[in-house]
Design a protein around this motif. Structure first.
Motif, short mmCIF file in Angstrom:
data_model
loop_
_atom_site.label_atom_id
_atom_site.label_comp_id
_atom_site.label_asym_id
_atom_site.label_seq_id
_atom_site.Cartn_x
_atom_site.Cartn_y
_atom_site.Cartn_z
N THR A 3 8.78 42.35 -6.96
CA THR A 3 9.48 41.15 -7.22
C THR A 3 9.47 40.29 -5.87
O THR A 3 9.37 40.60 -4.91
N THR A 5 10.70 36.78 -4.24
CA THR A 5 12.05 36.08 -4.21
C THR A 5 11.94 34.50 -4.46
O THR A 5 10.84 34.03 -3.85
N TYR A 6 13.00 33.87 -4.53
CA TYR A 6 13.05 32.42 -4.48
C TYR A 6 12.78 31.86 -3.10
O TYR A 6 11.99 30.86 -2.96
N ASP A 7 13.12 32.40 -1.86
CA ASP A 7 12.65 31.87 -0.69
C ASP A 7 11.13 31.82 -0.45
O ASP A 7 10.44 31.18 0.11
N GLU A 8 10.71 33.08 -0.94
CA GLU A 8 9.11 33.28 -0.91
C GLU A 8 8.34 32.42 -1.66
O GLU A 8 7.54 31.46 -1.11
N VAL A 89 14.60 33.43 -14.33
CA VAL A 89 13.56 34.24 -13.69
C VAL A 89 12.28 34.15 -14.49
O VAL A 89 12.48 33.70 -15.82
N GLU A 105 11.71 35.78 -9.10
CA GLU A 105 13.04 35.23 -9.05
C GLU A 105 13.30 33.74 -8.51
O GLU A 105 13.47 33.55 -7.47
N ASP A 106 12.56 33.01 -9.12
CA ASP A 106 12.39 31.44 -8.59
C ASP A 106 13.49 30.57 -8.74
O ASP A 106 13.67 29.46 -8.31
N ARG A 107 14.59 30.88 -9.61
CA ARG A 107 15.75 30.13 -10.06
C ARG A 107 15.37 28.87 -10.31
O ARG A 107 16.01 27.92 -10.33
#
Length: 343
Positions: A3, A5-8, A89, A105-107
């Motif tokens: 997974t 994340t968006y922040d990554e 996603v 989870e890129d929003r």
């Protein structure tokens, strides 16, 4: 299964880095290298005008395929405090054995970036030489990204005209642009016509369901990039803008025969599929062979984008390699990174 994340993703993927991959994705799609089924749209006009879009695809020679699920709820921006209008996603599967490899989870950040990059590709290829004035319709995230992307590929732009339906949002957009680009003349226009008429490049980034830009406002030599109307009930350009264009380029023939302004015109009998002069990928390939998409400064050109999953695939190849989900490291020789230096 990894997974990410968006922040990554936000910390890794930059707008200027995805323009060249998106350019390559257009060409791959038009060459037939991409297997992209029709988009599934779940429209919910009674639920805050919301919609869910499902896109899938695979491109040779990549060893993965993807499913992207994105939501658009434009009324979210009117909440207090405002919420993002786009979310989603991306699910990555092996194209060798079907194993789930990752969830991004890129929003919808990758979608936002590739959409802006697609507009930049169109602007770089089709804007007339000496273009100085950009008109931006809309004031959200895509309006900001689209402006950044076009300014990146058209450094001769000196004036930006902004229009939107929510005055405070347009003022906020304009103030942010002035702060980041003090070299530009940034003007807020109260009427859409005032923004459109002087523009060399017009970009529409709204959720409009009725046209906001009229063909009679578009000057000779203009390039109109319309990207907000990506479903069968949205429209930003009126029929005259399409009918009076000297050339009409689209990201996907099949999608545009159903969606947005082009699809609306076909359904209502205003034109047929022959109104489309070519896909953007076809135009880019022809330009490499000495036949550019624009053949005269006075041509009025419409570049219509509905979004094609092949663009996410090329960007995701970089993301997956960078995070070690796929074997190998991103390098200059990879298809996704070829030419990623600023144009």
């Amino acid at each position: 299964m990894r997974t990410i994340t968006y922040d990554e993703i936000r910390s890794l993927v930059r707008l200027e880095d995805v323009i060249a991959p998106v350019r390559e994705s257009f060409k791959s799609y038009s060459r037939g290298g991409a297997n992209i089924p029709p988009v599934q749209h779940l429209e919910m006009p009674q639920r805050q005008k919301g919609a869910l879009h499902i896109k899938t695809g695979h491109v040779e020679p990549f060893d993965f395929c993807l499913v992207k699920v994105a939501s658009t709820f434009p009324e979210n921006t009117r909440q207090v405090p405002p919420k993002p209008s786009i979310n989603g996603v991306i699910m990555i599967f092996s194209a060798l054995d079907g194993e789930p490899l990752a969830v991004l989870e890129d929003r919808a950040w990758i979608t936002q970036l590739r959409t802006a990059a697609a507009g930049a590709v169109g602007a770089q290829a089709l804007a007339r030489a000496g273009a100085e004035t950009l008109a931006v319709f809309g004031s959200g995230t895509q309006a900001r990204l689209q402006t950044e992307a076009i300014l990146h590929v058209l450094p001769g732009i000196r004036r930006v005209l902004a229009w939107g339906r929510t005055p405070e949002n347009v003022r906020r957009f304009a103030d942010g642009l002035r702060a980041s680009r003090p070299d530009l003349a940034v003007e807020v226009k109260s009427e859409a016509e005032e923004a459109a008429r002087p523009a060399d490049v017009v970009v529409t980034t709204t959720y409009a369901t009725e046209p906001i830009v009229r063909g009679e406002w578009l000057r000779d030599g203009v390039l109109a990039i319309a990207m907000g109307a990506d479903s069968n009930y949205k429209r930003e350009l009126d029929p005259d803008a399409v009918l009076q264009a000297d050339k009409l380029y689209v990201d996907s023939r099949s999608q545009n025969q159903v969606l947005g302004e082009v699809g609306h015109g076909i359904r209502t009998g205003l034109w047929d599929a022959g109104r489309i002069d070519g896909e953007i990928g076809e135009m880019l390939i022809a330009a490499e062979q000495g036949r550019p998409g624009r053949s005269a400064d006075r041509e009025r050109i419409v570049c219509k984008l509905t979004g094609v999953a092949v663009q996410e695939i090329f960007v995701c190849d970089f993301v997956l390699k960078a995070f070690g989900v796929l074997a190998g490291e991103p390098k200059a020789g990879d298809p996704v990174l070829a030419g990623t230096a600023a144009p």
